[in-house]
Every structure is written in structure tokens, then in C-alpha cells.
Design an enzyme around this catalytic site. Structure first.
Site, mmCIF file in Angstrom:
data_model
loop_
_atom_site.group_PDB
_atom_site.id
_atom_site.type_symbol
_atom_site.label_atom_id
_atom_site.label_comp_id
_atom_site.label_asym_id
_atom_site.label_seq_id
_atom_site.Cartn_x
_atom_site.Cartn_y
_atom_site.Cartn_z
ATOM 1 N N ARG A 70 -64.426 13.235 -8.417
ATOM 2 C CA ARG A 70 -63.254 12.806 -9.192
ATOM 3 C C ARG A 70 -62.601 11.550 -8.591
ATOM 4 O O ARG A 70 -62.111 10.676 -9.317
ATOM 5 C CB ARG A 70 -62.239 13.946 -9.241
ATOM 6 N N HIS A 74 -61.585 8.228 -10.667
ATOM 7 C CA HIS A 74 -60.231 7.672 -10.711
ATOM 8 C C HIS A 74 -60.155 6.294 -10.067
ATOM 9 O O HIS A 74 -59.258 5.513 -10.386
ATOM 10 C CB HIS A 74 -59.224 8.633 -10.076
ATOM 11 N N ASN A 103 -52.671 10.988 -10.324
ATOM 12 C CA ASN A 103 -53.284 11.124 -8.993
ATOM 13 C C ASN A 103 -52.453 11.951 -8.022
ATOM 14 O O ASN A 103 -53.000 12.660 -7.171
ATOM 15 C CB ASN A 103 -53.483 9.734 -8.366
ATOM 16 N N HIS A 202 -66.733 18.406 -15.033
ATOM 17 C CA HIS A 202 -65.885 19.601 -14.899
ATOM 18 C C HIS A 202 -66.713 20.871 -14.722
ATOM 19 O O HIS A 202 -66.169 21.968 -14.718
ATOM 20 C CB HIS A 202 -64.913 19.706 -16.085
HETATM 21 C C1 HEM Z 1 -62.431 12.949 -20.193
HETATM 22 C C2 HEM Z 1 -61.268 12.788 -19.624
HETATM 23 C C3 HEM Z 1 -60.834 13.556 -18.419
HETATM 24 C C4 HEM Z 1 -59.659 14.201 -18.261
HETATM 25 C C5 HEM Z 1 -58.510 14.250 -19.257
HETATM 26 C C6 HEM Z 1 -59.686 14.835 -16.968
HETATM 27 C C7 HEM Z 1 -58.645 15.571 -16.441
HETATM 28 C C8 HEM Z 1 -58.724 16.334 -15.302
HETATM 29 C C9 HEM Z 1 -57.672 17.186 -14.807
HETATM 30 C C10 HEM Z 1 -56.293 17.349 -15.437
HETATM 31 C C11 HEM Z 1 -58.139 17.818 -13.704
HETATM 32 C C12 HEM Z 1 -57.376 18.806 -12.826
HETATM 33 C C13 HEM Z 1 -56.580 18.047 -11.791
HETATM 34 C C14 HEM Z 1 -55.483 18.860 -11.136
HETATM 35 O O1 HEM Z 1 -55.081 19.872 -11.684
HETATM 36 O O2 HEM Z 1 -55.021 18.483 -10.042
HETATM 37 C C15 HEM Z 1 -59.483 17.357 -13.484
HETATM 38 C C16 HEM Z 1 -60.287 17.772 -12.461
HETATM 39 C C17 HEM Z 1 -61.539 17.233 -12.214
HETATM 40 N N1 HEM Z 1 -62.121 16.161 -12.881
HETATM 41 FE FE1 HEM Z 1 -61.529 15.411 -14.640
HETATM 42 N N2 HEM Z 1 -60.876 14.573 -16.370
HETATM 43 C C18 HEM Z 1 -61.610 13.790 -17.202
HETATM 44 C C19 HEM Z 1 -62.850 13.251 -16.934
HETATM 45 C C20 HEM Z 1 -63.504 13.376 -15.731
HETATM 46 C C21 HEM Z 1 -64.633 12.580 -15.322
HETATM 47 C C22 HEM Z 1 -65.228 11.431 -16.118
HETATM 48 C C23 HEM Z 1 -65.005 13.029 -14.078
HETATM 49 C C24 HEM Z 1 -66.098 12.544 -13.176
HETATM 50 C C25 HEM Z 1 -67.193 11.935 -13.579
HETATM 51 C C26 HEM Z 1 -64.117 14.117 -13.747
HETATM 52 C C27 HEM Z 1 -64.211 14.895 -12.622
HETATM 53 C C28 HEM Z 1 -63.324 15.917 -12.304
HETATM 54 C C29 HEM Z 1 -63.568 16.876 -11.245
HETATM 55 C C30 HEM Z 1 -64.837 16.989 -10.420
HETATM 56 C C31 HEM Z 1 -62.426 17.686 -11.171
HETATM 57 C C32 HEM Z 1 -62.141 18.798 -10.160
HETATM 58 C C33 HEM Z 1 -61.510 18.149 -8.926
HETATM 59 C C34 HEM Z 1 -61.197 19.073 -7.767
HETATM 60 O O3 HEM Z 1 -61.433 20.277 -7.833
HETATM 61 O O4 HEM Z 1 -60.659 18.541 -6.769
HETATM 62 N N3 HEM Z 1 -63.202 14.273 -14.754
HETATM 63 N N4 HEM Z 1 -59.804 16.445 -14.469
#
Ligand code: HEM
Ligand code: NAG
Ligand code: NAG
Ligand code: NAG
Ligand code: NAG
Length: 351
Positions: A70, A74, A103, A202
Site C-alpha cells: 500500500r 500511495h 495516509n 486487498h
Molecule cells: C481502488 C481504490 C482504493 C481504495 C479506495 C482503497 C482504500 C483502502 C482503505 C480505506 C484501506 C484501509 C486503510 C485503513 O483503514 O487504515 C486500504 C488498505 C489497503 N490497501 Fe487499498 N485502496 C484502493 C486501492 C488499492 C491499491 C491500488 C492497492 C495496491 C496496489 C491497495 C493496497 C492496499 C493494501 C495492501 C491495504 C492493507 C494495508 C495494511 O494492512 O496495512 N489499495 N485501502
């Protein structure tokens, strides 16, 4: 163990690929400026230094794979993959990205990047950018958790500044509708397939309750839950994330949060997507719905598309030449590092 076997295979495969690709010269499948063999002479061991550090970090905490993946996303969505997200706020710089709402208290892994950077500086001083280290950390995070391999490209330089308002403008919202998500990806040059394939990230990691509460209790201002959530999942999520409860409690984004697989897409088919932005890929448009169905059925297809989209995302707006630098400390531009070091030099010369 299956996963260890996959990782070792990946390690050998990457080595073979980099070596063979570097001998192909003009046939290198790179974007215009970035190349797989960029550090082949200046930092030959780079892939393995990063691999060992990422492996150790994941063994310590399996979630770190998700967090590093992630972090790269970002970084890339805000003024290109240039390490801008890594800069600490400093009164001498424009307000940075770390404290921007998408972030703040959410993006993780900065200390792991610092640790990798220190190991890389020890072997290859002043050579490898923080943006490239972040790219490689994301690559290994995917591979070491069972995901696909691709040929990563390098040569990005680091930015001199970050941009708080660009983080607000360019990072997609978990409350976005299908068309808003498409629009957000289009703004950075990514398409519908990239949106669905990359959302498959995800398959790893967790969300905080803070990002789910509106969906569970007041969806789109209705005072009710999102009607598309599976009823069983809704009651589980409400128990974990009570209204007015601790927003920092986390829930897995799919039931196999430490394994890179296509389970995420299978969950969307049964209305068990965790974020609103996940489920709308299945419920709100036929093009994204078709891709969700394909990836749920065919993990090989998902892996191929994910790898291609990662390469595309990782190649967005690289800073080259004088547009960037090789930061010595990922948290500060080199100019500030020098400025901060001056009083110490002063003291020494005074003595
Ligand atoms: C399509 C639009 C996307 C939205 C709206 C989105 C939104 C989010 C949100 C809200 C979280 C939870 C963060 C938190 O609660 O602190 C999350 C987690 C995550 N996102 Fe996304 N995301 C998107 C696309 C992506 C993309 C493109 C990637 C990587 C290629 C990605 C990888 C991740 C990962 C791996 C997590 C888990 C992080 C952790 O456990 O530390 N996301 N995302
Ligand atoms: C920062 O981002 C904003 C919003 O995207 C943009 O208008 C502005 O030009 C950027 N500032 C710099 C210095 O790049
Ligand atoms: C949210 O509500 C607005 C109007 O109140 C409507 O236009 C929009 O389609 C709704 N979004 C969803 C995802 O239901
Ligand atoms: C979440 O944790 C951070 C520290 O990581 C803290 O500053 C913040 O207040 C917490 N938020 C909530 C809603 O408890
Ligand atoms: C799954 O996708 C791969 C890669 O696109 C393709 O070669 C294969 O035929 C597909 N398998 C099925 C069962 O459709």
C-alpha cells in the site's frame, strides 16, 4: 512449506530474469526510461538485500507485506513514484503527505523502509533511490505472500518535496462510487482493468473500523447500513466496529489476509467486500463486474493482470535527472540533511 518454496523459486527466477534481460540490451521490456537492469553494475545485490529485509519484516509481522504494498501505491498516485510519501513534515518544506487524511494513522511501514535503506546504503552508498526501494519492497511483498512475479523496473529518483493537497486530490476514497473510482484512476493514467486488478491488492491486509463505520451505520446519509452487504458479514462487522467505538480496531480485507490469492474477488461475488469501494466493483457496473467474475474464477488471469498493472502503476511519472535526487535519508531531502548537519560541523570546527 508451499509459500517458502514459492519464495525461493521467485528469488531464483528474479535473478535469472535480471541477468538475462540485462544481456538483451534494446529488447528490455521497460517503459521509456526505467529499466530492469538499472542497478546491475552499481548495486548488483539490491534485489536480495531488499528481499531479505522484507522477508524478515513479514516473518515478524505478516501484515507488513500489505503495508509495504500500500505504501508504494500511495507513493505512486501522488506526483508519481518518487518517495514523496516518505518525507517527514518539516517547517522548511511545503506540508507533506504523511499527515494527509488518506495516509495519517493509516499508512504503515516507514520504519521498514528506513531499515532497508540503511542496509542498501551500507552496500551501495548514494546509489539507490527511496522510490526504487519502495517499489522493490512492494514487489517482494507480493511474491513472498504467494502472488505473481514480474520484471520490476528501476531508475526513479526521489522528489524534493511532498504535496498534502495532492494526496487529498489523488488518493481514492473508500466511499467512492464505481464511476468516481474509475475517474480517480483515469486522472493518473490508469484504466478499468487496472482499477479492478489493483483493487485485488486487498487480498492482503486490514482496514480500520474508522473507514467502515459510515458504511455500517449511515451509508450515504441514509441512517442505515449499505443494503448490499451480506447480512452475516454486516453483523460480524458491527460487533467488531461498534458505533462510537475505537476507530483503530482492524478487520481483515478478506478471510486470507496474509496470502496473496484471488479470495478477495470470490468474496465480492457473495457481497462480502469489506470496503464500499470494493463491493461497488461488483454491484455498480457491468465492465468491472465482468472482471471481478473473471478473476474470481481464474487466479492465473488475475495474477497476470495484477503484475501488468503494478508495472504500469510503478512507472507513473518517474522523476529523472535533475527533477529528483538519490535521498540519503528517505525522510528528508538531501538539502535539509546538509542544513541540519551544519551546526554539528560548526561545533567541531569551533572546538
Ligand atoms: C481502488 C481504490 C482504493 C481504495 C479506495 C482503497 C482504500 C483502502 C482503505 C480505506 C484501506 C484501509 C486503510 C485503513 O483503514 O487504515 C486500504 C488498505 C489497503 N490497501 Fe487499498 N485502496 C484502493 C486501492 C488499492 C491499491 C491500488 C492497492 C495496491 C496496489 C491497495 C493496497 C492496499 C493494501 C495492501 C491495504 C492493507 C494495508 C495494511 O494492512 O496495512 N489499495 N485501502
Ligand atoms: C500540489 O497539488 C495541488 C493539488 O493537486 C496542485 O494544484 C499543486 O500545483 C501542487 N503543488 C506543487 C508545488 O506541485
Ligand atoms: C448517494 O446519494 C446520492 C443522492 O443523495 C445519490 O445520487 C447517489 O447515487 C447515492 N450513492 C449511492 C452509492 O447509493
Ligand atoms: C489511533 O491511533 C493513533 C496512534 O497510532 C492515535 O493517535 C489516534 O488517536 C487513534 N485513533 C482513535 C480513533 O482511537
Ligand atoms: C485462465 O487465464 C489464463 C491466462 O489468461 C488462460 O491462459 C487460461 O486459459 C484461463 N483458464 C480458464 C479455465 O479459463
Amino acid at each position: 512449506m508451499v509459500r517458502l518454496g514459492g519464495a525461493q523459486l521467485g528469488y531464483l527466477a528474479l535473478f535469472a530474469l535480471i541477468v538475462s534481460v540485462s544481456m538483451l540490451g534494446a529488447a528490455v521490456p521497460a517503459t521509456a526510461q526505467l529499466r530492469p537492469d538499472f542497478y546491475i553494475k552499481s548495486c548488483k545485490d539490491l534485489p536480495f538485500i531488499v528481499r531479505d529485509k522484507v522477508d524478515a519484516a513479514i516473518k515478524k509481522e505478516s501484515r507488513m507485506a500489505a503495508s509495504l504494498l500500500r505504501l508504494h501505491f500511495h507513493d505512486c498516485f501522488v506526483q508519481g513514484c518518487d518517495g514523496s510519501i516518505l518525507l517527514d513534515d518539516d517547517s522548511r518544506l511545503p506540508q507533506g503527505e504523511k499527515t494527509a487524511p488518506p495516509n495519517f494513522n493509516s499508512v504503515r511501514g516507514y520504519e521498514v523502509i528506513d531499515d532497508i535503506k540503511a542496509a542498501v546504503e551500507a552496500k551501495c552508498p548514494k546509489t539507490v533511490s527511496c522510490a526504487d526501494i519502495t517499489t522493490l519492497a512492494a514487489f517482494w511483498s507480493v511474491l513472498l505472500t504467494g502472488g505473481p512475479i514480474w520484471i520490476p523496473v528501476f531508475g526513479r529518483r526521489d522528489s524534493f518535496t511532498g504535496n498534502f493537497s495532492a494526496a487529498l486530490d489523488f488518493l481514492p476514497s473508500p466511499f467512492g462510487t464505481n464511476s468516481e473510482l474509475k475517474e480517480g484512476f483515469k486522472k493518473v493514467g490508469l484504466g478499468v482493468t487496472d482499477l479492478v486488478a489493483l483493487s485485488g491488492a486487498h487480498t492482503l491486509g486490514f482496514s480500520r473500523c474508522a473507514g467502515l463505520i459510515p458504511r455500517l451505520y449511515n451509508f450515504n446519509g441514509t441512517g442505515l447500513a449499505d443494503p448490499t452487504i451480506d447480512k452475516g458479514l454486516l453483523s460480524t462487522l458491527k460487533t467488531t466496529c461498534p458505533q462510537g467505538g475505537d476507530g483503530n480496531v482492524t478487520v481483515p480485507l478478506d478471510p486470507t489476509a496474509a496470502a496473496f490469492d484471488n479470495r478477495y474477488f470470490k468474496e465480492l461475488l457473495i457481497f462480502k467486500g469489506i470496503l464500499n469501494s470494493d463491493e461497488v466493483l461488483f454491484t455498480q457496473a457491468s465492465d468491472t463486474k465482468g472482471l471481478v467474475q473473471t478473476y474470481a474464477k481464474n487466479q492465473t488471469k488475475f495474477f497476470g493482470d495484477f503484475a501488468a498493472s503494478m508495472l504500469k502503476m510503478g512507472s507513473m511519472k518517474p522523476k529523472l535527472g535533475k527533477d529528483g535526487e538519490i535521498r540519503l535519508n528517505c525522510r528528508k531531502p538531501n538539502s535539509l540533511l546538509l542544513e541540519d548537519a551544519e551546526p554539528i560541523i560548526q561545533l567541531v570546527s569551533d572546538a
